[in-house]
Design a protein around this motif. Structure first.
Motif, PDB file in Angstrom:
ATOM      1  N   LYS B  40     -40.211  40.330   1.741  1.00 11.68           N
ATOM      2  CA  LYS B  40     -40.945  39.391   0.897  1.00 11.68           C
ATOM      3  C   LYS B  40     -40.475  37.946   1.099  1.00 11.68           C
ATOM      4  O   LYS B  40     -41.240  37.009   0.921  1.00 11.68           O
ATOM      5  CB  LYS B  40     -40.778  39.756  -0.591  1.00 11.68           C
ATOM      6  CG  LYS B  40     -41.406  41.094  -1.005  1.00 11.68           C
ATOM      7  CD  LYS B  40     -42.734  40.911  -1.749  1.00 11.68           C
ATOM      8  CE  LYS B  40     -43.265  42.218  -2.312  1.00 11.68           C
ATOM      9  NZ  LYS B  40     -44.702  42.162  -2.638  1.00 11.68           N
ATOM     10  N   CYS B  41     -39.209  37.737   1.407  1.00 11.52           N
ATOM     11  CA  CYS B  41     -38.622  36.387   1.348  1.00 11.52           C
ATOM     12  C   CYS B  41     -38.237  35.753   2.681  1.00 11.52           C
ATOM     13  O   CYS B  41     -38.218  34.535   2.790  1.00 11.52           O
ATOM     14  CB  CYS B  41     -37.375  36.394   0.453  1.00 11.52           C
ATOM     15  SG  CYS B  41     -37.738  36.712  -1.289  1.00 11.52           S
ATOM     16  N   VAL B  42     -37.866  36.547   3.656  1.00  9.87           N
ATOM     17  CA  VAL B  42     -37.314  35.948   4.871  1.00  9.87           C
ATOM     18  C   VAL B  42     -38.396  35.764   5.932  1.00  9.87           C
ATOM     19  O   VAL B  42     -39.107  36.715   6.271  1.00  9.87           O
ATOM     20  CB  VAL B  42     -36.138  36.787   5.412  1.00  9.87           C
ATOM     21  CG1 VAL B  42     -35.569  36.162   6.684  1.00  9.87           C
ATOM     22  CG2 VAL B  42     -35.045  36.891   4.354  1.00  9.87           C
ATOM     23  N   GLU B  43     -38.521  34.541   6.405  1.00 12.57           N
ATOM     24  CA  GLU B  43     -39.536  34.249   7.411  1.00 12.57           C
ATOM     25  C   GLU B  43     -39.240  34.969   8.723  1.00 12.57           C
ATOM     26  O   GLU B  43     -38.099  35.055   9.147  1.00 12.57           O
ATOM     27  CB  GLU B  43     -39.585  32.733   7.666  1.00 12.57           C
ATOM     28  CG  GLU B  43     -40.181  31.961   6.502  1.00 12.57           C
ATOM     29  CD  GLU B  43     -39.760  30.503   6.537  1.00 12.57           C
ATOM     30  OE1 GLU B  43     -39.524  29.987   7.658  1.00 12.57           O
ATOM     31  OE2 GLU B  43     -39.653  29.893   5.456  1.00 12.57           O
ATOM     32  N   ARG B  44     -40.309  35.428   9.367  1.00 10.31           N
ATOM     33  CA  ARG B  44     -40.116  36.242  10.565  1.00 10.31           C
ATOM     34  C   ARG B  44     -40.009  35.437  11.840  1.00 10.31           C
ATOM     35  O   ARG B  44     -39.976  36.017  12.929  1.00 10.31           O
ATOM     36  CB  ARG B  44     -41.283  37.217  10.712  1.00 10.31           C
ATOM     37  CG  ARG B  44     -41.340  38.215   9.578  1.00 10.31           C
ATOM     38  CD  ARG B  44     -42.219  39.368   9.951  1.00 10.31           C
ATOM     39  NE  ARG B  44     -42.275  40.316   8.853  1.00 10.31           N
ATOM     40  CZ  ARG B  44     -42.793  41.526   8.952  1.00 10.31           C
ATOM     41  NH1 ARG B  44     -43.284  41.917  10.110  1.00 10.31           N
ATOM     42  NH2 ARG B  44     -42.824  42.339   7.926  1.00 10.31           N
ATOM     43  N   LEU B  51     -30.084  31.367   6.349  1.00 10.01           N
ATOM     44  CA  LEU B  51     -31.140  31.417   5.340  1.00 10.01           C
ATOM     45  C   LEU B  51     -31.316  30.003   4.812  1.00 10.01           C
ATOM     46  O   LEU B  51     -30.347  29.325   4.474  1.00 10.01           O
ATOM     47  CB  LEU B  51     -30.715  32.341   4.194  1.00 10.01           C
ATOM     48  CG  LEU B  51     -30.477  33.811   4.565  1.00 10.01           C
ATOM     49  CD1 LEU B  51     -29.746  34.541   3.443  1.00 10.01           C
ATOM     50  CD2 LEU B  51     -31.799  34.507   4.876  1.00 10.01           C
ATOM     51  N   ASN B  52     -32.575  29.552   4.715  1.00 10.29           N
ATOM     52  CA  ASN B  52     -32.772  28.214   4.168  1.00 10.29           C
ATOM     53  C   ASN B  52     -32.861  28.249   2.632  1.00 10.29           C
ATOM     54  O   ASN B  52     -32.846  29.328   2.027  1.00 10.29           O
ATOM     55  CB  ASN B  52     -34.001  27.548   4.805  1.00 10.29           C
ATOM     56  CG  ASN B  52     -35.280  28.306   4.512  1.00 10.29           C
ATOM     57  OD1 ASN B  52     -35.496  28.758   3.394  1.00 10.29           O
ATOM     58  ND2 ASN B  52     -36.121  28.455   5.528  1.00 10.29           N
ATOM     59  N   VAL B  53     -32.929  27.054   2.023  1.00  9.67           N
ATOM     60  CA  VAL B  53     -32.913  26.972   0.563  1.00  9.67           C
ATOM     61  C   VAL B  53     -34.026  27.807  -0.084  1.00  9.67           C
ATOM     62  O   VAL B  53     -33.798  28.533  -1.056  1.00  9.67           O
ATOM     63  CB  VAL B  53     -33.065  25.498   0.100  1.00  9.67           C
ATOM     64  CG1 VAL B  53     -33.005  25.409  -1.420  1.00  9.67           C
ATOM     65  CG2 VAL B  53     -31.975  24.641   0.706  1.00  9.67           C
ATOM     66  N   GLY B  54     -35.205  27.683   0.503  1.00  5.47           N
ATOM     67  CA  GLY B  54     -36.344  28.417  -0.055  1.00  5.47           C
ATOM     68  C   GLY B  54     -36.124  29.925  -0.001  1.00  5.47           C
ATOM     69  O   GLY B  54     -36.404  30.639  -0.964  1.00  5.47           O
TER      70      GLY B  54
ATOM     71  N   ARG C  63     -30.542  36.186  15.710  1.00  9.28           N
ATOM     72  CA  ARG C  63     -30.796  35.432  14.479  1.00  9.28           C
ATOM     73  C   ARG C  63     -31.251  36.358  13.355  1.00  9.28           C
ATOM     74  O   ARG C  63     -30.852  36.204  12.202  1.00  9.28           O
ATOM     75  CB  ARG C  63     -31.870  34.378  14.724  1.00  9.28           C
ATOM     76  CG  ARG C  63     -31.349  33.193  15.518  1.00  9.28           C
ATOM     77  CD  ARG C  63     -32.457  32.182  15.743  1.00  9.28           C
ATOM     78  NE  ARG C  63     -32.019  31.090  16.589  1.00  9.28           N
ATOM     79  CZ  ARG C  63     -32.841  30.313  17.296  1.00  9.28           C
ATOM     80  NH1 ARG C  63     -34.155  30.540  17.241  1.00  9.28           N
ATOM     81  NH2 ARG C  63     -32.373  29.326  18.027  1.00  9.28           N
ATOM     82  N   CYS C  64     -32.118  37.274  13.720  1.00  6.75           N
ATOM     83  CA  CYS C  64     -32.632  38.216  12.729  1.00  6.75           C
ATOM     84  C   CYS C  64     -31.481  39.015  12.125  1.00  6.75           C
ATOM     85  O   CYS C  64     -31.376  39.153  10.902  1.00  6.75           O
ATOM     86  CB  CYS C  64     -33.638  39.156  13.401  1.00  6.75           C
ATOM     87  SG  CYS C  64     -34.208  40.502  12.352  1.00  6.75           S
ATOM     88  N   ALA C  65     -30.600  39.508  12.984  1.00  5.86           N
ATOM     89  CA  ALA C  65     -29.469  40.311  12.498  1.00  5.86           C
ATOM     90  C   ALA C  65     -28.559  39.477  11.605  1.00  5.86           C
ATOM     91  O   ALA C  65     -28.116  39.932  10.545  1.00  5.86           O
ATOM     92  CB  ALA C  65     -28.682  40.871  13.688  1.00  5.86           C
ATOM     93  N   GLU C  66     -28.315  38.242  12.016  1.00 12.81           N
ATOM     94  CA  GLU C  66     -27.446  37.383  11.204  1.00 12.81           C
ATOM     95  C   GLU C  66     -28.087  37.108   9.845  1.00 12.81           C
ATOM     96  O   GLU C  66     -27.427  37.160   8.800  1.00 12.81           O
ATOM     97  CB  GLU C  66     -27.145  36.083  11.945  1.00 12.81           C
ATOM     98  CG  GLU C  66     -25.665  35.753  11.942  1.00 12.81           C
ATOM     99  CD  GLU C  66     -25.338  34.499  12.715  1.00 12.81           C
ATOM    100  OE1 GLU C  66     -25.045  33.484  12.054  1.00 12.81           O
ATOM    101  OE2 GLU C  66     -25.372  34.520  13.963  1.00 12.81           O
TER     102      GLU C  66
END
Lengths: 90, 85, 90, 85, 90, 85
Positions: B40-44, B51-54, C63-66
């Protein structure tokens, strides 16, 4: 697993068997609970601009959960009938 | 129960089995929650490894909302305290 | 499970309990590892014209794994707070 | 450890438990890999019951790439040898 | 798990180990069977206006299952080669 | 086997293990079936908390068809009786 196999077991094993069945049933219902939550969350919660559910999301989750439970009970009945070789009509 | 509150072998098995099931339940819940909130939250696009702020605030809210859903469903299933409380 | 229940257990059971917890934690982290691999593979690898990852796919996977690991740690912290009944603000 | 290298009961439990976890891990990995590569490589039309040449080579490459991903992630998690190596 | 570890085990443990492996293999094949059924059902059955499979759905399920089994065997061979560190060519 | 048909300790373990696997298999099948038929039959709008007539009959047919698929696959895997018979 034939019924005869069970009959041949001593009392302590029958006890152990029924403990195992109880154990699996609890585990099963906890798993069901987890997949119900996952599904209804996925279907009902789309926005993450607040950290509490709004009224609409809450209503959606409740209906979804109730439907899932009713669905699960219905599947369970049909499944039991088929396991017992009940005749089916179209 | 034996005197002085020492649990019998059967009680101990029972306690042990319940603890194990509760643990397994929590692990399963945590895994499902983690995967759902990731989707739901992490851009692909994976433009960077952080992870960015959003994304971070989305994750916090996602976990909080997921938690509320477990609470609502737990209540509906007839215990005031959901299995993991 | 009340804390009292644990206290009533003899030493050998406490030991057994902590062994079980260790066991479940290892299993949990192996499962997490497997779903991380599955997810990052699905998101990053689309072409099967070669049998080795190209540079772009490899970067994407890393990057995905991290991100997944950081995400998982964050969820874990929030989850622990909620388990302990921490107050939440919007 | 007892003398002559015979493992103690506790060591044996440990070895046994570790072997079981490694087995479960491999089975889980194999199942996920199988399902993922089926979805990526096998056409859903099911016009025939055989895998065609394209599907077969896609499967081989999919397995090889999946394997590499487990290696990369294993390294990132801080062991040179991923859990199953 | 080093081979040496196994060698150090007494006979009864080796027996127990091979029982465990057999057990996991049966469980594995039952799981495979379940996911095959789930996948082929999802891909092949779209209509619920009757309670029996029509000819087309049945053909689809059979081909899908056969393909899944062949796929699974192929994956299994490749997987075993990689586990043994076989050299790969592009 | 001991005389009089009393199963040995090893036989008992075997019977026990088989029963457990069969149970786990059934639970897994039931869970997959439940989730699949929920996705196929229940509308996602959740306008009300009851299943309507259309959903109910869809569920019945979905279960029946799923059951047939397990039968077909079971036969293909070479036993006349699928694992759960």
């Amino acid at each position: 697993m034939e019924a005869a196999d069970f009959e041949a077991l001593p009392e302590e094993d029958k006890h152990r068997m029924s403990t195992m069945i109880d154990h699996l049933q609890v585990r099963d219902s906890l798993k069901m609970y987890n997949s119900l939550v996952e599904r209804c969350f996925c279907h009902c919660v789309e926005s993450f601009r607040r950290k509490t559910l709004d009224k609409q999301e809450e209503t959606c989750v409740k209906r979804c959960a109730e439907k899932y439970l009713k669905h699960s009970m219905r599947v369970s009945m049909r499944f039991a009938e088929l396991n017992q070789g009940a005749p089916t009509s179209d | 129960m034996a005197s002085k509150g020492a649990p019998s072998a059967a009680d101990r098995e029972q306690i042990f089995g319940m603890a194990q099931q509760e643990m397994e339940y929590r692990v399963d819940l945590f895994n499902k929650l983690t995967q759902t909130c990731f989707d739901k939250c992490v851009e692909r696009k994976y433009k960077e490894a952080d992870l960015n702020v959003g994304e971070n605030s989305c994750i916090d809210r996602c976990v909080a909302k997921y938690w509320q859903v477990t609470g609502i469903v737990g209540q509906m299933l007839g215990s005031n305290r959901p299995p993991m409380g």
